[in-house]
Motif scaffolding. Sequence first.
Motif, mmCIF file in Angstrom:
data_model
loop_
_atom_site.group_PDB
_atom_site.id
_atom_site.type_symbol
_atom_site.label_atom_id
_atom_site.label_comp_id
_atom_site.label_asym_id
_atom_site.label_seq_id
_atom_site.Cartn_x
_atom_site.Cartn_y
_atom_site.Cartn_z
ATOM 1 N N VAL B 367 -0.308 -0.081 4.548
ATOM 2 C CA VAL B 367 -0.969 -1.327 4.164
ATOM 3 C C VAL B 367 -2.411 -1.248 4.668
ATOM 4 C CG1 VAL B 367 -0.944 -3.849 4.363
ATOM 5 C CG2 VAL B 367 1.222 -2.566 4.402
ATOM 6 N N ASN B 368 -3.377 -1.498 3.771
ATOM 7 C CA ASN B 368 -4.780 -1.506 4.225
ATOM 8 C C ASN B 368 -5.364 -2.913 4.066
ATOM 9 O OD1 ASN B 368 -5.370 -1.696 1.491
ATOM 10 N ND2 ASN B 368 -5.808 0.503 1.289
ATOM 11 N N ASP B 369 -6.670 -3.043 4.161
ATOM 12 C CA ASP B 369 -7.249 -4.394 4.193
ATOM 13 C C ASP B 369 -7.040 -5.161 2.895
ATOM 14 O OD1 ASP B 369 -8.053 -4.078 6.758
ATOM 15 O OD2 ASP B 369 -10.069 -3.382 6.242
ATOM 16 N N SER B 370 -6.983 -4.430 1.772
ATOM 17 C CA SER B 370 -6.942 -5.143 0.495
ATOM 18 C C SER B 370 -5.656 -4.900 -0.290
ATOM 19 C CB SER B 370 -8.131 -4.697 -0.358
ATOM 20 O OG SER B 370 -8.075 -3.290 -0.544
ATOM 21 N N GLY B 371 -4.839 -3.961 0.149
ATOM 22 C CA GLY B 371 -3.625 -3.665 -0.612
ATOM 23 C C GLY B 371 -2.834 -2.603 0.119
ATOM 24 N N CYS B 372 -2.583 -1.485 -0.551
ATOM 25 C CA CYS B 372 -1.946 -0.381 0.163
ATOM 26 C C CYS B 372 -2.413 0.943 -0.406
ATOM 27 C CB CYS B 372 -0.420 -0.492 0.121
ATOM 28 S SG CYS B 372 0.333 -0.026 -1.450
ATOM 29 N N GLU B 373 -2.260 1.977 0.398
ATOM 30 C CA GLU B 373 -2.637 3.330 -0.001
ATOM 31 C C GLU B 373 -1.382 4.197 0.057
ATOM 32 O OE1 GLU B 373 -5.364 5.153 2.746
ATOM 33 O OE2 GLU B 373 -5.153 7.121 1.783
ATOM 34 N N THR B 374 -1.229 5.053 -0.944
ATOM 35 C CA THR B 374 -0.076 5.952 -0.981
ATOM 36 C C THR B 374 -0.409 7.220 -0.199
ATOM 37 O OG1 THR B 374 0.522 5.079 -3.139
ATOM 38 C CG2 THR B 374 1.496 7.179 -2.515
ATOM 39 N N LEU B 375 0.452 7.593 0.737
ATOM 40 C CA LEU B 375 0.169 8.752 1.594
ATOM 41 C C LEU B 375 0.840 10.023 1.087
ATOM 42 C CD1 LEU B 375 0.438 7.034 5.080
ATOM 43 C CD2 LEU B 375 -1.595 7.382 3.665
ATOM 44 N N THR B 376 2.058 9.906 0.586
ATOM 45 C CA THR B 376 2.669 11.074 -0.052
ATOM 46 C C THR B 376 2.009 11.215 -1.416
ATOM 47 O OG1 THR B 376 4.467 9.537 -0.574
ATOM 48 C CG2 THR B 376 4.893 11.183 1.118
#
Lengths: 385, 385
Positions: B367-376
């Motif tokens: 989860v980041n400041d504005s949404g989420c980032e996919t790591l895989t």
Amino acid sequence: MRTPRELYFSLDEYQVRLDALRSRMEGKGIDVLLIHTPENLYYISGYQTPGYYWYQTLIVPIDAEPIFITRSVEESNVEGLTWVEDSRPYTDNDDFIARTAEALTALNVDHKRIGLEHDSWFFTPRDFLRLTAMLPNATIKDCSGLVEQGRMIKSPQELEYIRMAAHTADAAMAAGIKATKAGANENEIAAAVHTAQILAGSEYTGLPLFITAGERADLAHATWYRKTVQNNAVMFFELVGCIHRYHASLFRAVYVGEPPDQVIRAAEVGMETLQLAKDFIKPGVRCGDVHELIQDNISNKLGINKSPVRAGYSIGIAFAPDWGEGQIISFYMDDPRILEPGMTFHLIPAVKIPEHGVFTTSDTIVVNDSGCETLTDFPRKLYVQ
Amino acid sequence: MRTPRELYFSLDEYQVRLDALRSRMEGKGIDVLLIHTPENLYYISGYQTPGYYWYQTLIVPIDAEPIFITRSVEESNVEGLTWVEDSRPYTDNDDFIARTAEALTALNVDHKRIGLEHDSWFFTPRDFLRLTAMLPNATIKDCSGLVEQGRMIKSPQELEYIRMAAHTADAAMAAGIKATKAGANENEIAAAVHTAQILAGSEYTGLPLFITAGERADLAHATWYRKTVQNNAVMFFELVGCIHRYHASLFRAVYVGEPPDQVIRAAEVGMETLQLAKDFIKPGVRCGDVHELIQDNISNKLGINKSPVRAGYSIGIAFAPDWGEGQIISFYMDDPRILEPGMTFHLIPAVKIPEHGVFTTSDTIVVNDSGCETLTDFPRKLYVQ
């Protein structure tokens, strides 16, 4: 008993295990036993899953059909792998301890003598306190070790799986020693070891394989960590294989470079001690005497302090985080227990040389009628690359 | 704080973690906390070993130096990996619970408010009952989850390790899909997967890699078992990687042969649901609403019952037998907890088709400041071989 889709021991063998358990339950004076330990669940029912990070129990009444309580997604393993017919799964948001107490009440044993495994990792103090609070009229007895008594002596089928596991551990060791050289990365060696072990048939094991180079071998139970193998250093292997959850393991050490006299001597004493112990082990021998023989010989021959660390442990069914079953029986200092045919051990004359590392040569053995037989079959020597 | 031989987080970061824990201890009203959970020990001190099948604890007084109690052979890991200066190892025949009680008495807190982790696997009911009996004048408080509160939001360094772990899981997945074909043995595929994962840098993981062919994919958490991959069947992968004990994981499925429409549709709905959830996740969202979104979409689009199974779990530090940390925070039905930046999850829109298997596409996200980032970062599709 129902025949499941996959069955790796005969229903007859499961019946023998269950009957013997109920006889021990009677001796202990309990009306019902709750099994929470993954190895014990497997031993009694055939149930297995790596998903025991969720609560699960098998309720074994002394005179009624056993009941499985598992997470709903694990019900497939009750159905597919066990003879147990009564499965009562809970959903993720459910109160599994309340479901357990309800099952006991429905069995009409909530006011009777209930055995619990107080030493089980997967029955936490919180679970224990909640469950016993829900059963105010029950007499709770600590029945830790009651199932394990049946696991101590291996059946022919169990021994067959341990033999197969030993073969996969041997294959892993051959690959590890072959891959060891100065400049290799620990992870390259670990990849070769896993490949050989898995291709030889092994399943996942109760602990990681221990594959450690150089100074990290000083860290107990360290394993591969992306380090490069240096010249004039030890490469340490403690490997294991697993067939149908039965394990066999062995240690070997490789010296990369020209081994110093101190290392050669340590390895020699380790191997000599291993053979002494094998010659000594037979039915009727005290476990504490095996410890004494091993630690005395290492201490005397190398002029180091006598180690209080156990010199071996029972090995068989395992789920993480252990590949041994040392809580059942081990070669502890002063341990008065007596060896019997069919017991299996990982026999470990551990030799640690400060600044140099660990130079242990170990094997998995089975006690037989006249002595013991070595199950891991990989040449015993100080390997030099 | 002392600088150990190996240090993977700065002493400053450990100081921040310890200060925050002590502040939570104060809020909870306790004078000392006993940590028994391997992940929590690692988080606070850097200590790690696979040898937690023996008792170990870190005693954290609110106003004095912490004390480690471990098995003697593990002392090397206190010395080599942690900032903790006071180490009091016990020998194998020793009474470690008595040693723990003595340490508390010496600290003069045996009559004070003592926090224990009642939900820790490696502090058994037997340990709990013995320790509390030795401390009759103490006030015992259940402090389960107190250390975990600090683990919920990941620091930049923690996220860096999870990113690296995701890379190793991706490498494992590529190898698994490449090795899948009719006639291959599961163990051959498992060997290829382990090789790729370990060569990419992974350490041993908190659970085995899940690699399952055909009908065994119906068994929850089944993994390689020497079976041959058949035509017209699923090959199922749930893989993970680990760097400095931080994990990242993902599911992909391969269909061997010409996939039936039902399988194609299931895979499509799974991928669509994964994307919907990623678009929905941002700070401030309720965990229960993520569950609802995922299970509703799968249920509606496939006309199957809505699943009560959690739709994802927190992921980070792990030791066996789990690679997740779902007890900290998960996407449970009705879960009221709120997402915050820095939380990491394995997001799982699980799609199980009876008789065909599991066709889940999942990812690890932050989860980041504005949404989420996919790591895989492995292509999302139904693989066909």
